[in-house]
Design an enzyme around this catalytic site. Structure first.
Site, PDB file in Angstrom:
ATOM      1  N   LYS B  97       0.873  -1.180   0.000  1.00 53.44           N
ATOM      2  CA  LYS B  97       0.000   0.000   0.000  1.00 53.44           C
ATOM      3  C   LYS B  97       0.903   1.220   0.000  1.00 53.44           C
ATOM      4  CE  LYS B  97      -2.795   2.736   3.160  1.00 53.44           C
ATOM      5  NZ  LYS B  97      -3.619   2.762   4.377  1.00 53.44           N
ATOM      6  N   THR B 207      -8.611   2.218  12.470  1.00 52.13           N
ATOM      7  CA  THR B 207      -8.900   2.953  13.704  1.00 52.13           C
ATOM      8  C   THR B 207     -10.237   2.582  14.344  1.00 52.13           C
ATOM      9  OG1 THR B 207      -7.563   4.798  12.931  1.00 52.13           O
ATOM     10  CG2 THR B 207      -9.121   5.267  14.703  1.00 52.13           C
TER      11      THR B 207
END
Lengths: 66, 258
Positions: B97, B207
């Site tokens: 990524k 998160t």
């Protein structure tokens, strides 16, 4: 002599190997990847690399991240 | 019906990708990945110092998970490329990524540096996932450069604000012939579901799972929600209308027809 470790100048013994450097810093070799003067050094070669003045070493490991 | 997302020859059935940052412990992270049946997990690289954990995170990522290395910390293409090569040398595989960020307030990606890194790494055989601001033109360039998917942000990293970029993401889904994976900003399962209903190939969440009170349950909730949204998308979501359309028969029967 002074070399750069992870971007910071540090004093190390002349001609230390990468293996000695990791030991002296108290790091666990298992998880580490080392880049020496922008070249990735496979673990089996760590002891063959003898550090020179002004060398640059990046020592990294995997951590959690998104 | 088998519905698999195929990227670089790998077939993925769970379209919830999970990031491994911010968990209270690696053991908790492992349980969340396991209970959600995650098949793709992101991991990052950091400079090691004496205070670094002695545990190796790789021991806690289930073997069934495809690892995707995040280049977070890179401030330009060159640094992202270095991180990718380091990760590969360390045996973490070739799924990368690309996250190149120079803005510390909003953590918004630098699309141009990201594109440069994609060009270099795709040629070296990496499977490249650019984290990007949703922009059709740059997305097309990412595809031309050999990206494996595009990963537009829903809202700033860790903000839990949901899919604020919805219209732009829809355009990317319609126009780019690569999987579109919404990454960043998803705060609750309904928002992940929304992305999947739009036709996203997958979502990446970190998160919202990691900092919830029960990350294991929250990972499961996201996983179920992603599945629901995908199923809805495949079922063909009916059009919306401004006036009612009866769902029960309205023919009168307790009164006379006039």
């Amino acid at each position: 002599m002074i070399i750069k470790i992870n971007g910071k100048p540090e004093e190390v013994k002349m001609q230390s190997s990468l293996t000695q450097l990791i030991l002296s810093k108290g790091l666990c070799a298992d998880n580490l990847v080392i880049e020496h003067n922008l070249r990735i050094v496979p673990k089996h070669q760590w002891q063959n690399i003898s550090l020179e003045e002004n060398d640059s070493v990046e020592i990294v490991s995997f951590v959690g991240g998104g | 019906m088998e519905d698999l997302l195929e990227i670089a020859g790998k077939k993925i059935s769970n379209r919830l990708f999970i990031g491994t940052g911010k968990f209270a412990s690696y053991a908790l992270m492992k349980r969340a990945l396991e209970e959600a049946n995650a098949e793709v997990a992101t991991v990052a690289l950091r400079r090691a110092d004496a205070g670094s954990k002695t545990e190796n995170i790789m021991d806690y990522v289930p073997k069934t998970c495809q690892i995707m290395i995040n280049t977070s910390g890179a401030r330009n293409a060159e640094e992202a490329v270095r991180i990718a090569r380091l990760a590969k040398a360390a045996g973490a595989g070739n799924w990368i990524k690309i996250e190149v960020i120079r803005d510390n307030k909003y953590l918004l990606p630098d699309n141009l540096e990201t594109l440069k890194a994609v060009e270099i790494l795709a040629k070296e055989g990496f499977v490249v996932f650019p984290y990007m601001s949703p922009d059709l033109s740059i997305g097309r360039r990412m595809a031309e450069a050999g990206a494996g998917a595009v990963m537009p942000l829903g809202s700033p990293i860790g903000s839990n604000r949901g899919v604020k970029t919805r219209e732009l993401i829809e355009i990317m889904i319609n126009e780019i012939k690569l999987p579109v994976i919404v990454d960043a900003g998803l705060g609750k399962p309904s928002e992940a579901c929304e992305c999947m209903e739009l036709g996203c190939a997958a979502v990446l969440v970190n998160t919202a799972i990691a900092v919830s009170e029960d990350p294991v349950k929250m990972a499961q909730a996201f996983s179920a929600s992603v599945y629901a949204g995908r199923l809805a998308y495949l079922s063909g979501i009916p059009v919306t209308g401004k006036i009612a359309s009866a769902s029960s028969p309205l023919t009168g029967f307790l009164r006379e027809n006039k």
